[in-house]
Design an enzyme around this catalytic site. Structure first.
Site, PDB file in Angstrom:
ATOM      1  N   ASN A 137     -29.569 -38.458 -59.851  1.00  0.00           N
ATOM      2  CA  ASN A 137     -29.775 -39.408 -60.443  1.00  0.00           C
ATOM      3  C   ASN A 137     -29.174 -40.565 -59.572  1.00  0.00           C
ATOM      4  O   ASN A 137     -27.954 -40.797 -59.875  1.00  0.00           O
ATOM      5  CB  ASN A 137     -29.379 -39.406 -61.781  1.00  0.00           C
ATOM      6  CG  ASN A 137     -29.706 -40.601 -62.760  1.00  0.00           C
ATOM      7  OD1 ASN A 137     -30.168 -41.654 -62.105  1.00  0.00           O
ATOM      8  ND2 ASN A 137     -29.565 -40.648 -64.060  1.00  0.00           N
ATOM      9  N   ARG A 184     -34.357 -38.154 -60.671  1.00  0.00           N
ATOM     10  CA  ARG A 184     -34.797 -39.167 -61.687  1.00  0.00           C
ATOM     11  C   ARG A 184     -35.215 -40.190 -60.937  1.00  0.00           C
ATOM     12  O   ARG A 184     -34.576 -40.786 -59.792  1.00  0.00           O
ATOM     13  CB  ARG A 184     -33.986 -39.543 -62.426  1.00  0.00           C
ATOM     14  CG  ARG A 184     -34.137 -40.493 -63.512  1.00  0.00           C
ATOM     15  CD  ARG A 184     -32.925 -41.069 -64.419  1.00  0.00           C
ATOM     16  NE  ARG A 184     -33.416 -41.867 -65.220  1.00  0.00           N
ATOM     17  CZ  ARG A 184     -32.875 -42.875 -65.590  1.00  0.00           C
ATOM     18  NH1 ARG A 184     -31.552 -43.286 -65.103  1.00  0.00           N
ATOM     19  NH2 ARG A 184     -33.161 -44.059 -66.368  1.00  0.00           N
ATOM     20  N   HIS A 237     -37.312 -44.333 -70.773  1.00  0.00           N
ATOM     21  CA  HIS A 237     -36.783 -43.394 -71.485  1.00  0.00           C
ATOM     22  C   HIS A 237     -37.655 -42.013 -71.773  1.00  0.00           C
ATOM     23  O   HIS A 237     -37.231 -41.260 -72.679  1.00  0.00           O
ATOM     24  CB  HIS A 237     -36.060 -43.701 -72.957  1.00  0.00           C
ATOM     25  CG  HIS A 237     -34.849 -44.919 -72.669  1.00  0.00           C
ATOM     26  ND1 HIS A 237     -34.787 -45.990 -72.901  1.00  0.00           N
ATOM     27  CD2 HIS A 237     -33.701 -44.709 -71.898  1.00  0.00           C
ATOM     28  CE1 HIS A 237     -33.807 -46.633 -72.801  1.00  0.00           C
ATOM     29  NE2 HIS A 237     -33.193 -45.995 -72.081  1.00  0.00           N
ATOM     30  N   ARG A 271     -29.359 -56.524 -73.938  1.00  0.00           N
ATOM     31  CA  ARG A 271     -30.881 -56.772 -73.754  1.00  0.00           C
ATOM     32  C   ARG A 271     -31.384 -57.108 -75.195  1.00  0.00           C
ATOM     33  O   ARG A 271     -30.952 -56.562 -76.095  1.00  0.00           O
ATOM     34  CB  ARG A 271     -31.491 -55.529 -73.276  1.00  0.00           C
ATOM     35  CG  ARG A 271     -31.343 -55.397 -71.771  1.00  0.00           C
ATOM     36  CD  ARG A 271     -32.064 -54.234 -71.269  1.00  0.00           C
ATOM     37  NE  ARG A 271     -31.037 -53.082 -71.191  1.00  0.00           N
ATOM     38  CZ  ARG A 271     -31.572 -51.748 -70.802  1.00  0.00           C
ATOM     39  NH1 ARG A 271     -32.907 -51.534 -70.404  1.00  0.00           N
ATOM     40  NH2 ARG A 271     -30.799 -50.801 -70.699  1.00  0.00           N
ATOM     41  N   GLU A 306     -31.369 -35.411 -69.994  1.00  0.00           N
ATOM     42  CA  GLU A 306     -32.497 -35.565 -69.234  1.00  0.00           C
ATOM     43  C   GLU A 306     -32.329 -34.729 -67.921  1.00  0.00           C
ATOM     44  O   GLU A 306     -33.271 -34.448 -67.302  1.00  0.00           O
ATOM     45  CB  GLU A 306     -32.206 -37.211 -68.849  1.00  0.00           C
ATOM     46  CG  GLU A 306     -32.705 -38.049 -69.789  1.00  0.00           C
ATOM     47  CD  GLU A 306     -32.196 -39.488 -69.873  1.00  0.00           C
ATOM     48  OE1 GLU A 306     -30.923 -39.777 -69.824  1.00  0.00           O
ATOM     49  OE2 GLU A 306     -32.889 -40.337 -69.844  1.00  0.00           O
TER      50      GLU A 306
END
Ligand code: AMP
Length: 416
Positions: free
Chosen positions: A6, A89, A178, A239, A383
């Site tokens: 990743n 990823r 996601h 955010r 993940e």
């Protein structure tokens, strides 16, 4: 063994799985690449190696990873030939990639084309793949996209009501993020409930520093809260989540802000941090709210309210709800947020047992009150494991692997 990579803008995370994916043999993090204070951590079981040194770029980051895996005092493999496949990823697959794929020249070109949608992330993902192609020649690489799971979102939910040419010619649409987490968690939830994924309508609440709510019907994502950029939907650490875009014009025209300043405001200065004024970290914001800080209390109130509203909307979009699933840092760890989101959702058939809500760490993923129509679950996301499973699936035709993949649920039991 399968290596999972990743590669972020200033970090490199890796996990090495044994061939049948039953065990993470080693994992590590190279952090603050190209910044002051860079360091590397390498874990094998309970043992940890920490190294503080200058790591000016990703190439040096990869040197450190290979060194940790092959030559350190916690080395776990004798040579690069022990790595039979590599899974990566990737953040954005545009509307080109609807599923994970084996890397070849065409895929690399398409990945470059998708970089315009994620200029901060995709170039790092590509750099990671290129490093692996160079360092492990002949080893198959698989790329797994955060956006791919949401390519099933129907067009009435992914096309914005803007002039159609923005969509058809420029690819401006809801992409979602996601997706790898939501896919893993929805499959794990079906395993835990011992019901076929095809029979279930679920809302996945991925509540971490980034937040996605995802409506998953029969194993397919049918609506998702993040859109074209990564700041819309539910408010996140820094955010904003959804707000009226007219505010952007106002800030530019009436307040003289530049586009870059407004962009930074939406991505880096809003959300929990913007409202509380003190932190993007939910734990800290909740502690201060508890101690009487009104703005921190408001930040948490907004967060909970927007989640609750979206759960209701998605239940309507799916014509029903069988499971509400919490995951990621906040979803897995905060019984208070889970409790507050679920309060008042009785109208949908959601009610949790507060005693069970306090016991998830003891291996009780199902926190629903007795006889409730909707199962409420807490499922740790993974993940990397999803990427490893996809990698296994895509390369097992060309490489003989010794053992079958295990299902999702046992991993859950091991991890809680
Ligand atoms: P993630 O991005 O999945 O690592 O999640 C990070 C977020 O989870 C941060 O906002 C943390 O404050 C939050 N978090 C972790 N543990 C807790 C907890 N026990 N209560 C509330 N928030 C938590």
């Amino acid at each position: 063994m399968i290596l999972i990579i990743n590669c972020g803008s200033s970090s490199l995370k890796y996990q090495l799985y044994n061939p049948d994916l039953t065990e993470v043999v080693a994992k590590g993090l190279i952090a603050r690449i190209g910044e002051n204070g860079s360091y590397a951590e390498h874990f094998v079981g309970q043992e940890r190696l920490v190294m503080r040194r200058a790591i000016p770029d990703h190439k040096v980051g990869f040197d450190v990873m290979v060194d940790n895996l092959l030559h350190s005092e916690l080395a776990v493999i004798e040579g690069p030939q022990a790595i039979t496949a590599i899974g990566h990823r990737a953040v954005h697959g545009g509307d080109i990639f609807v599923e994970s794929t084996l890397v070849d020249e065409t895929v690399m070109e398409q990945l470059h084309a998708c970089a315009r949608f994620a200029p901060l992330h995709n170039p790092c993902n590509i750099a990671g793949i290129e490093e692996c192609l160079r360092r492990f020649p002949g080893v198959p690489n698989v790329v797994v996209f955060d956006t791919a799971f949401h390519q099933s979102v129907p067009r009435e939910a992914h096309v914005y009501a803007l002039p159609y040419e923005l969509y058809s010619q420029w690819g401006i649409r809801r992409y979602g993020f996601h997706g790898t987490s939501c896919r893993y968690v929805s499959q794990a939830a079906a395993d835990i409930l011992n019901r076929p994924l095809e029979d279930l309508s679920m809302v996945i609440c991925h509540l971490g520093n980034g937040v996605t709510l995802d409506a998953v019907k029969a194993g397919r994502s049918v609506d998702t809260s993040i859109g074209f950029g990564t700041f819309c939907g539910i408010p996140m650490g820094t955010r904003s989540g959804d707000f009226d875009p007219a505010i952007i014009f106002h800030l530019v025209k009436e307040r003289g802000m530049s586009v870059e300043e407004v962009e930074a405001l939406c991505y880096e200065k809003s959300g929990l941090l913007g409202v509380s004024g003190v932190s993007n970290d939910m734990r800290e914001v909740m502690e201060r709210a508890e101690a009487g800080d009104d703005r921190c209390a408001l930040a948490v109130d907004i967060f909970v309210y927007q989640i609750k509203k979206t759960v209701g909307a998605y239940a309507a979009a799916m014509d029903g709800l069988d499971a509400l699933v919490f995951t990621a840092g906040i979803g897995e760890n905060s019984k208070e947020i889970r409790s507050r989101v679920c309060a008042g959702l009785g109208v949908l058939g959601v009610r949790i047992d507060e005693r069970l809500n306090s016991m998830v760490r003891n291996g009780h993923p199902n926190i629903s009150a007795a006889d409730m129509r909707v199962a409420t679950l807490v499922v740790p996301t993974d993940e990397e494991r999803m990427i490893a499973l996809d990698t296994y699936r895509l390369v097992s035709d060309s490489i003989r692997f010794p053992a079958p993949i295990t299902s999702f649920a046992p991993t859950y039991a091991e991890r809680v």
